[in-house]
Each structure stands twice: as structure tokens, then as C-alpha cells.
Design an enzyme around this catalytic site. Structure first.
Site, mmCIF file in Angstrom:
data_model
loop_
_atom_site.group_PDB
_atom_site.id
_atom_site.type_symbol
_atom_site.label_atom_id
_atom_site.label_comp_id
_atom_site.label_asym_id
_atom_site.label_seq_id
_atom_site.Cartn_x
_atom_site.Cartn_y
_atom_site.Cartn_z
ATOM 1 N N ASN A 210 44.023 8.855 39.093
ATOM 2 C CA ASN A 210 44.770 9.211 40.313
ATOM 3 C C ASN A 210 44.124 8.531 41.519
ATOM 4 O O ASN A 210 43.186 7.757 41.361
ATOM 5 C CB ASN A 210 44.813 10.732 40.475
ATOM 6 C CG ASN A 210 43.416 11.305 40.505
ATOM 7 O OD1 ASN A 210 42.638 11.019 41.402
ATOM 8 N ND2 ASN A 210 43.064 12.087 39.481
ATOM 9 N N ASP A 279 44.684 16.580 34.552
ATOM 10 C CA ASP A 279 45.070 17.779 33.796
ATOM 11 C C ASP A 279 45.302 17.444 32.322
ATOM 12 O O ASP A 279 45.163 18.309 31.460
ATOM 13 C CB ASP A 279 46.353 18.380 34.385
ATOM 14 C CG ASP A 279 46.070 19.077 35.704
ATOM 15 O OD1 ASP A 279 44.991 19.679 35.815
ATOM 16 O OD2 ASP A 279 46.914 18.998 36.617
ATOM 17 N N LYS A 289 43.068 -2.725 21.775
ATOM 18 C CA LYS A 289 44.102 -2.803 22.811
ATOM 19 C C LYS A 289 45.488 -2.606 22.187
ATOM 20 O O LYS A 289 45.805 -3.253 21.175
ATOM 21 C CB LYS A 289 44.029 -4.164 23.515
ATOM 22 C CG LYS A 289 44.993 -4.263 24.656
ATOM 23 C CD LYS A 289 44.920 -5.619 25.329
ATOM 24 C CE LYS A 289 46.071 -5.752 26.302
ATOM 25 N NZ LYS A 289 46.250 -7.101 26.773
ATOM 26 N N VAL A 308 36.695 23.742 36.908
ATOM 27 C CA VAL A 308 36.354 24.800 37.861
ATOM 28 C C VAL A 308 36.544 26.188 37.224
ATOM 29 O O VAL A 308 35.717 27.088 37.405
ATOM 30 C CB VAL A 308 37.130 24.607 39.194
ATOM 31 C CG1 VAL A 308 38.530 25.109 39.134
ATOM 32 C CG2 VAL A 308 36.414 25.241 40.342
ATOM 33 N N PHE A 323 39.628 23.374 45.245
ATOM 34 C CA PHE A 323 40.644 22.739 46.089
ATOM 35 C C PHE A 323 41.997 22.930 45.420
ATOM 36 O O PHE A 323 42.068 23.153 44.212
ATOM 37 C CB PHE A 323 40.377 21.240 46.230
ATOM 38 C CG PHE A 323 39.438 20.889 47.356
ATOM 39 C CD1 PHE A 323 38.100 21.206 47.271
ATOM 40 C CD2 PHE A 323 39.900 20.229 48.486
ATOM 41 C CE1 PHE A 323 37.223 20.885 48.296
ATOM 42 C CE2 PHE A 323 39.037 19.896 49.523
ATOM 43 C CZ PHE A 323 37.696 20.225 49.428
ATOM 44 N N LYS A 341 42.238 30.926 39.207
ATOM 45 C CA LYS A 341 40.990 30.226 38.848
ATOM 46 C C LYS A 341 39.761 31.069 39.178
ATOM 47 O O LYS A 341 38.634 30.595 39.076
ATOM 48 C CB LYS A 341 40.934 28.871 39.549
ATOM 49 C CG LYS A 341 42.075 27.937 39.092
ATOM 50 C CD LYS A 341 41.837 26.480 39.407
ATOM 51 C CE LYS A 341 43.039 25.659 38.976
ATOM 52 N NZ LYS A 341 42.669 24.439 38.266
HETATM 53 O O1 PMT Z 1 38.761 11.956 46.961
HETATM 54 P P1 PMT Z 1 39.547 11.772 48.235
HETATM 55 O O2 PMT Z 1 40.312 10.448 48.268
HETATM 56 O O3 PMT Z 1 38.694 11.990 49.450
HETATM 57 O O4 PMT Z 1 40.707 12.888 48.265
HETATM 58 C C1 PMT Z 1 40.371 14.227 48.389
HETATM 59 C C2 PMT Z 1 41.216 15.102 47.439
HETATM 60 C C3 PMT Z 1 42.667 15.036 47.848
HETATM 61 C C4 PMT Z 1 41.060 14.637 45.990
HETATM 62 C C5 PMT Z 1 40.651 16.566 47.584
HETATM 63 O O5 PMT Z 1 40.763 16.978 48.904
HETATM 64 C C6 PMT Z 1 41.385 17.535 46.675
HETATM 65 O O6 PMT Z 1 42.417 18.081 47.038
HETATM 66 N N1 PMT Z 1 40.820 17.771 45.464
HETATM 67 C C7 PMT Z 1 41.442 18.572 44.394
HETATM 68 C C8 PMT Z 1 42.354 17.711 43.567
HETATM 69 C C9 PMT Z 1 42.983 18.479 42.435
HETATM 70 O O7 PMT Z 1 42.799 18.129 41.296
HETATM 71 O O8 PMT Z 1 43.681 19.536 42.784
HETATM 72 P P2 PMT Z 1 44.448 20.516 41.743
HETATM 73 O O9 PMT Z 1 45.282 21.398 42.606
HETATM 74 O O10 PMT Z 1 45.108 19.741 40.675
HETATM 75 O O11 PMT Z 1 43.277 21.351 41.074
HETATM 76 C C10 PMT Z 1 42.852 22.617 41.560
HETATM 77 C C11 PMT Z 1 41.366 22.796 41.372
HETATM 78 O O12 PMT Z 1 41.049 22.785 39.986
HETATM 79 C C12 PMT Z 1 40.501 21.720 42.011
HETATM 80 O O13 PMT Z 1 39.351 22.341 42.518
HETATM 81 C C13 PMT Z 1 40.159 20.784 40.843
HETATM 82 O O14 PMT Z 1 38.895 20.170 41.031
HETATM 83 C C14 PMT Z 1 40.102 21.778 39.698
HETATM 84 N N2 PMT Z 1 40.467 21.222 38.372
HETATM 85 C C15 PMT Z 1 41.718 20.778 38.125
HETATM 86 C C16 PMT Z 1 42.054 20.327 36.853
HETATM 87 C C17 PMT Z 1 41.051 20.343 35.835
HETATM 88 N N3 PMT Z 1 41.314 19.917 34.629
HETATM 89 N N4 PMT Z 1 39.814 20.759 36.135
HETATM 90 C C18 PMT Z 1 39.509 21.213 37.369
HETATM 91 O O15 PMT Z 1 38.352 21.602 37.629
#
Ligand code: PMT
Length: 401
Positions: A210, A279, A289, A308, A323, A341
Site C-alpha cells: 500500500n 489484511d 516468477k 495490534v 490507527f 481491537k
Molecule cells: O505511513 P504514512 O505514509 O505516514 O501514512 C500514515 C498512515 C495513513 C499509514 C497512518 O496514519 C495510518 O492510518 N495507519 C493505519 C493504517 C491501517 O492499516 O489502518 P486499518 O484501519 O486498516 O487498521 C487498523 C489498525 O489495525 C491499525 O492500527 C493497523 O496498524 C492495525 N492492523 C491492521 C491490519 C493487520 N493485519 N494488523 C494490524 O495490526
């Protein structure tokens, strides 16, 4: 002890009737333990004399940019280096416009341009001048570059009008400055932070990923370090320098990130999940390849572990911040993630706006915790990170009492 103890504060004064409040501000800064030096613009000297400011600050007042005597004693670069923090109070509409354009034709603007320290502006002007879109846009731009603003008050003005534009009172400016200097809040804590994207390989040359650049997570690592924490940073592939004193581990996939986090989580007090973890990952990872054959190619994906949630579930005493990167129903989805979470604090990031969030230097987020919410206005990720760390520290300290 005040956070301003033993700090060098440079007080800049520009031309406004509110300059009389700066005299009181010097006293309050000194009461907080700061050493104060004063720089005045020419028009500021029309409102209050340099002699008054010299007597109060017990230091010579600086007014000239090109003055042989003052340059040989303490010139603009020396002053810019000396200051741990700059306060411009009052900041007139003209001074704000000059700063927006990066002008440096007087001593005060030259110092603002040359310093690497934080700058707080306390605007003071007629209410129409404050509400004018030119001033509002200038202030927004300065905020996005990392300037702090002490919002002017609403009320009766010296010009006879009523409205917003009165300079904030000295005690409010002191209180804001104190918050910005909360440097020891996280001393004695270990913080584990994830940052950047993950890469989920499909074959030796392709992967799913991403747009995360890691900037937000790295800014948090730096801010947590400045607040006194020992920081371990687990990052996906990014092109960023490790902040000073931060211990960094580079990982590639979500599974790697989880394993590295679980290894370091037992010694952490706080976990911050800022990484954009994939995810899903391809169900099969080809060792060779994949060749182009049919018109359509079906890719089977399987769920990745949620880093998380694993950490929050396994280490129940750990304070967890996550986040939520959302493109719609941002706050509703984010509130849901706080609960599902099992987090203590959540940062809701609207990633539908290309100006902020992914791969930008700017961000604008809402903080959501179980007893409150706070919106942080658009600013650089450095500033947003400081604000997040301040809120996290307050909630963490509260949760331990
Ligand atoms: O890196 P930058 O370019 O500075 O951009 C910052 C950002 C946009 C990446 C950051 O501010 C941000 O929003 N990070 C979270 C991105 C994310 O994966 O969001 P989510 O809503 O999909 O996930 C929710 C939470 O679960 C997050 O804390 C994520 O780290 C966590 N997660 C998600 C999926 C997974 N498999 N494991 C996780 O731990």
C-alpha cells in the site's frame, strides 16, 4: 517544576497595541524558570520601549538585523541557535504574512526563518483583519508548517470594535508553552511502535502493498523519544532515516511484523500500531516468477494476523494505541475499531483526502478514547505526532493511577 525551567525563550514582539501584555509575559516566563531575550520589530518600539523590555528581561533588547555591534555580540543566527523556543506575542497580521512568505528583512522574521526550534505565535489584530481570508489562509499555512498558534480571544478591542483578535492572556500563552515542552512525560516507559507498509510476496518479483511511507510512525517514534521514552520501532520497507536513539527492526510481511512485535512486547509498556498492515496475503507464494499465460489470472488471498489485536489481546496491561485508516464513515468505523481491537486510544485518519494521510508530510486526525474525543487540525506529521504523544501520555499516566 515547570517544563520551562532552565529553557531559553526568545520573545519576539511585533507592532500591535497588545505589546503592553508582552511585559507581563516576560515576568510570567521568568517565574516559570525561563531565561528570556527580547527581539522587537521597528513598529513594536512605537508601542512599548525597548528600555522597558530590557529592564524586565535583564538582557539587551535586539532590534536591528544589520547592526555591526549587535551582530558581533549576538547576531540573528546566534539568537536563532540560542533559543529553545520562540514566542511571537503579539504577532501582527503583517508579521504573519511576512512569515508565510519566508521574508527575512527584519531581525525577527530572519530569526524565525533561521531557527530549528518550535515557534508559537500569539496573533493580535482588529477582528476584521483576523477574519480576513488572507490572514486565515496564512495562519493555516503556518500551522501546516509546524507553527503553533495561541488562538486570539473574542471581545472588546482597542479600536472600538468587538470580535476575535485580542491577544491571548500571558497565563494562557504560558500554559500552552508548558504543554509543548512536556518533555519528560514518558520517562521510564518502553514504547513499541509499528510503521510503514507490509509487503506480501506473490512470487520472487511481485508483492501486494500500500502507499504507507512510514512518515507518521517515524514522527511518533521521534516524538515519543523526545518525551523521554525508550522506543523500539518495527517498520515495513520505507525510505526513511531512523530517528536518533530509536532502536529499529526492519520487517517485510505482516507475519514478520507480528513475530518481531511479540518478541519485543513483553518489555513494552505502550504499543502504537501505526503500520498499514496488509489484511490479506497471497495464499501461495510461487518460488519462480509467474508466467503470463491466460487472459485472466485469479489470485487467492488469505487473512493475515492482526498485529495490534494480537498484542492488545496477549498483553492486557499494555496501553494500546491503534490507527484507523478510513475513506468513509471515518468516526463511526474508528469508534468501532477502538472496541473490537480492545484499544485504549485510537487515531482516526481520513485517507480519502490525498493531501493528508498516506505518503504526505501533512495529516489531520481525530483522537478517540473511551471517555472523550479530540480533533487535531491539519499540520505536519511532526506536529500531529507531538499532539498524539501528549494525549497518549496523559491517558497512560491516568490509567496507571
Ligand atoms: O505511513 P504514512 O505514509 O505516514 O501514512 C500514515 C498512515 C495513513 C499509514 C497512518 O496514519 C495510518 O492510518 N495507519 C493505519 C493504517 C491501517 O492499516 O489502518 P486499518 O484501519 O486498516 O487498521 C487498523 C489498525 O489495525 C491499525 O492500527 C493497523 O496498524 C492495525 N492492523 C491492521 C491490519 C493487520 N493485519 N494488523 C494490524 O495490526
Amino acid at each position: 517544576m515547570s517544563n520551562l525551567s532552565n529553557k531559553n525563550v526568545l520573545l519576539g514582539i511585533s507592532g500591535s497595541i497588545a505589546a503592553y501584555k508582552s511585559a507581563e509575559l516576560i515576568r510570567r516566563l521568568q517565574d516559570s524558570g525561563a531565561t528570556v531575550r527580547v527581539v522587537m520589530t521597528k513598529s513594536a518600539t512605537e508601542f512599548i520601549t525597548p528600555l522597558t523590555m530590557q529592564a524586565l528581561s535583564q538582557n539587551p533588547v535586539h532590534t536591528e538585523l544589520l547592526d555591526e555591534v549587535s551582530e558581533s555580540a549576538m547576531g540573528h543566527i546566534e539568537l536563532a541557535r540560542w533559543a529553545d523556543f520562540l514566542i511571537v506575542a503579539p504577532a501582527s497580521a503583517n508579521l504573519i504574512a511576512e512569515l508565510t512568505h519566508g521574508r527575512s528583512d527584519n531581525l525577527l522574521t530572519a530569526i524565525c526563518l533561521a531557527t530549528s526550534s518550535d515557534i508559537l505565535l500569539a496573533p493580535a489584530m482588529n477582528q476584521r483583519m483576523w477574519l480576513n481570508p488572507a490572514t486565515q489562509e496564512n495562519v493555516a499555512l503556518l500551522k501546516s508548517r509546524g507553527y503553533y498558534i495561541s488562538t486570539p480571544e473574542d471581545g472588546d478591542q482597542a479600536c472600538g470594535e468587538t470580535g476575535p483578535g485580542r491577544m491571548a492572556e500571558p497565563n494562557q500563552i504560558i500554559s500552552l508553552t508548558n504543554t509543548l515542552f512536556q518533555s519528560d512525560l514518558l520517562t521510564g516507559t518502553n514504547i513499541l511502535i509499528t510503521a510503514g507498509p507490509t509487503r506480501e510476496p506473490l512470487d520472487p518479483v511481485r508483492y501486494l502493498t500500500n502507499h504507507s511511507s512510514g512518515k507518521m510512525g517515524f514522527a511518533l517514534a521521534e516524538a515519543a523519544c523526545s518525551a523521554g521514552a525508550k522506543v523500539t520501532l518495527v517498520t515495513g520497507p520505507v525510505n526513511l532515516q531512523t530517528p536518533r536513539y530509536v532502536v529499529r527492526y526492519d520487517v517485510e510481511t505482516a507475519q514478520d511484523m507480528l513475530e518481531t512485535c511479540l518478541e519485543h512486547a513483553p518489555s513494552a509498556d505502550i504499543f502504537i500500531g501505526c503500520a498499514a498492515v496488509s489484511d490479506y496475503r497471497p495464499k501461495y507464494r510461487n518460488s519462480e516468477k509467474i508466467k503470463k499465460t491466460d487472459e485472466f489470472f485469479k489470485l487467492e488471498l488469505i487473512r493475515n494476523p492482526d498485529v495490534v489485536s494480537h498484542v492488545a489481546g496477549k498483553f492486557e496491561r499494555m496501553f494500546c494505541l491503534g490507527f484507523a485508516a478510513e475513506t468513509h464513515h471515518v468516526l463511526e468505523n474508528a469508534r468501532q475499531k477502538l472496541l473490537t481491537k480492545k484499544l485504549d486510544l485510537l487515531v482516526a485518519n481520513d485517507v480519502s483526502n490525498p493531501e493528508i494521510g498516506f505518503d504526505s508530510d501533512l495529516n489531520e486526525v481525530s483522537l478517540i478514547w473511551h471517555k472523550g474525543e479530540e480533533k487535531l487540525q491539519q499540520a505536519t506529521k511532526t506536529v500531529i505526532a507531538k499532539q498524539i504523544i501528549n494525549r497518549l501520555a496523559a491517558l497512560y499516566i491516568d490509567s496507571r493511577n
